[in-house]
Design a protein around this motif. Structure first.
Motif, PDB file in Angstrom:
ATOM      1  N   VAL A 244      39.301  35.270  44.323  1.00 13.60           N
ATOM      2  CA  VAL A 244      38.465  36.413  43.899  1.00 13.60           C
ATOM      3  C   VAL A 244      37.739  36.015  42.617  1.00 13.60           C
ATOM      4  N   PRO A 245      36.568  35.382  42.774  1.00 15.97           N
ATOM      5  CA  PRO A 245      35.835  34.871  41.614  1.00 15.97           C
ATOM      6  C   PRO A 245      34.989  35.939  40.947  1.00 15.97           C
ATOM      7  N   HIS A 246      34.602  35.662  39.698  1.00 13.80           N
ATOM      8  CA  HIS A 246      33.568  36.473  39.043  1.00 13.80           C
ATOM      9  C   HIS A 246      32.298  36.384  39.882  1.00 13.80           C
ATOM     10  N   PRO A 283      37.742  43.074  39.088  1.00 15.51           N
ATOM     11  CA  PRO A 283      38.529  44.206  39.599  1.00 15.51           C
ATOM     12  C   PRO A 283      37.809  45.009  40.675  1.00 15.51           C
ATOM     13  N   LEU A 284      36.463  45.054  40.636  1.00 15.65           N
ATOM     14  CA  LEU A 284      35.723  45.700  41.735  1.00 15.65           C
ATOM     15  C   LEU A 284      35.975  44.951  43.043  1.00 15.65           C
ATOM     16  N   ALA A 289      38.772  44.494  48.341  1.00 15.75           N
ATOM     17  CA  ALA A 289      39.567  43.705  49.304  1.00 15.75           C
ATOM     18  C   ALA A 289      40.931  44.341  49.572  1.00 15.75           C
ATOM     19  N   VAL A 290      41.447  45.109  48.621  1.00 16.24           N
ATOM     20  CA  VAL A 290      42.693  45.857  48.855  1.00 16.24           C
ATOM     21  C   VAL A 290      42.385  47.037  49.789  1.00 16.24           C
ATOM     22  N   ILE A 295      43.467  41.941  51.109  1.00 16.03           N
ATOM     23  CA  ILE A 295      44.563  41.575  50.204  1.00 16.03           C
ATOM     24  C   ILE A 295      45.761  42.470  50.502  1.00 16.03           C
ATOM     25  N   LYS A 296      46.874  41.808  50.846  1.00 19.46           N
ATOM     26  CA  LYS A 296      48.100  42.547  51.197  1.00 19.46           C
ATOM     27  C   LYS A 296      49.248  42.115  50.293  1.00 19.46           C
ATOM     28  N   ARG A 297      50.255  42.954  50.216  1.00 19.96           N
ATOM     29  CA  ARG A 297      51.454  42.671  49.445  1.00 19.96           C
ATOM     30  C   ARG A 297      51.997  41.284  49.807  1.00 19.96           C
TER      31      ARG A 297
END
Ligand code: UT7
Length: 319
Positions: A244-246, A283-284, A289-290, A295-297
């Motif tokens: 997850v890049p800038h 964080p956006l 992705a969550v 993105i999963k646990r």
């Protein structure tokens, strides 16, 4: 061993969408130039009443809801921003008040586009050090308010928004922040800066950037901190689930991933619809992705950023 474990993620965007074509007539540019050189197609621009504090508050509320915890349980807020509501007090304190929190402490961190990585690692130290139990780490920006809207080399690149994570100190967890690597080098100050400030001009100032100069350094700097963060955790790119890049430029993202031998299918890209939101971009992207289930646990996630200062940094998390 205490680890800072992610409980939830959230995001907030201004209502107004500005597409590349909307710049035609404002400055001499084209949808084609912007899309080809940067990967950006549209960005959000804050309207009247939308500020870094209001966007940060909305992202924090979304993250708290995603985590299923109450604001009153938060005892630390770290906000990464270069566009605070006021020179002081810290916008984090305003967000604390907006959330109705009257305990714990809140402060801002200023590392421009790397701000969120700095904020995350700072909160991690407070949590692991026992100074706090549950933290909100927020990246929130309204860069549209420091842009020179007559300068085509910068005004097409940036957007507004906010993202947030809720982190909790947990004893003996396999999850959480595993490692980090931070750097800065002030000799590059003039390549990306704001030409005003309280102690110099007494004005807010406008963003100035030598884009090509920033680009020249970006990929190498990003690769260095990502390699360092992997090494500190005893992991490699092959172990990674999500990069997850800038989100500054799709060409920088692709070149960095190639250099690091990261599978393109594992990259979270939002620059096409967010533009460069500075400290809010990571964080956006995490929150998006969550929310869509990527993105999963348990996933291994690398975040990285590079920007004004120069500052650059990376952090590896077990989600
Ligand atoms: O988040 C903080 C970190 N910031 C960054 O990572 C940004 C890093 N830099 C970049 O992403 C890229 O350098 C830019 C997107 C800013 C520029 O792309 P570039 O491929 O490096 O282009 P350039 O600056 O070399 O400019 C190429 C040409 C120039 O014209 P000449 O000199 O070749 O005639 C520019 O004047 O493109 C021109 N140009 C534009 N043309 C149309 C610059 N901006 C524009 C524009 N529309 N908006």
């Amino acid at each position: 061993m205490i680890r800072s474990v992610v409980l939830g993620a959230g995001a907030a965007l201004p209502a107004r969408i500005m597409r590349n074509a909307d710049f035609e007539g404002v400055v001499e540019t084209s949808d084609e130039w912007i899309a080809q050189r940067t990967g950006i197609r549209e960005r959000r621009i804050a309207g009247e009443g939308e500020t870094t504090a209001s966007l940060g508050e909305a992202a924090a509320r979304a993250a708290l809801a995603n985590a299923g915890v109450d604001a009153s349980s938060i005892d630390l807020i770290v906000l990464a921003t270069s566009t605070p509501n006021n020179t002081f007090p810290a916008t984090a304190v305003e967000i604390q008040q907006r959330l109705g929190i009257s305990s714990g402490f809140a402060f801002d961190i200023q590392a421009v586009c790397t701000g969120f990585v700095y904020a995350l690692t700072t909160a991690d130290l407070y949590l692991r050090g026992g100074q706090a139990k549950r933290a909100l780490v927020i990246g929130a920006e309204t860069f549209s308010r420091i842009l020179d809207w007559t300068d085509r080399t910068t005004c097409v690149l940036f957007g507004d928004g906010a993202g947030a994570l809720v982190l909790e100190a947990q004893e003996g967890s396999e999850r959480g922040v595993l490692s980090a690597s931070l750097r800065s080098d002030g000799s590059h100050k003039h390549k990306l800066y704001v030409d005003g400030g309280p102690s110099t001009t007494g004005t807010v100032g406008m963003l100035r950037m030598e884009g090509r100069e920033v680009f020249k350094h970006a990929v190498g700097m990003i690769a260095d901190v990502v390699v360092d963060a992997f090494a500190k955790a005893g992991k490699t790119a092959a172990d990674l689930d999500w990069f997850v890049p800038h989100q500054a430029n799709k060409r920088i993202i692709d070149a960095s991933a190639k250099k690091l031998e990261i599978d393109p299918a594992k990259i979270v890209v939002t620059v096409d619809h967010h533009g460069n939101t500075s400290a809010a971009s990571v964080p956006l992207a995490l929150a998006e992705a969550v929310a869509d289930g990527r993105i999963k646990r348990g996933d291994l996630v690398m975040v990285e950023a590079m920007g004004g200062g120069f500052t650059w940094g990376a952090a590896l998390l077990r989600w």
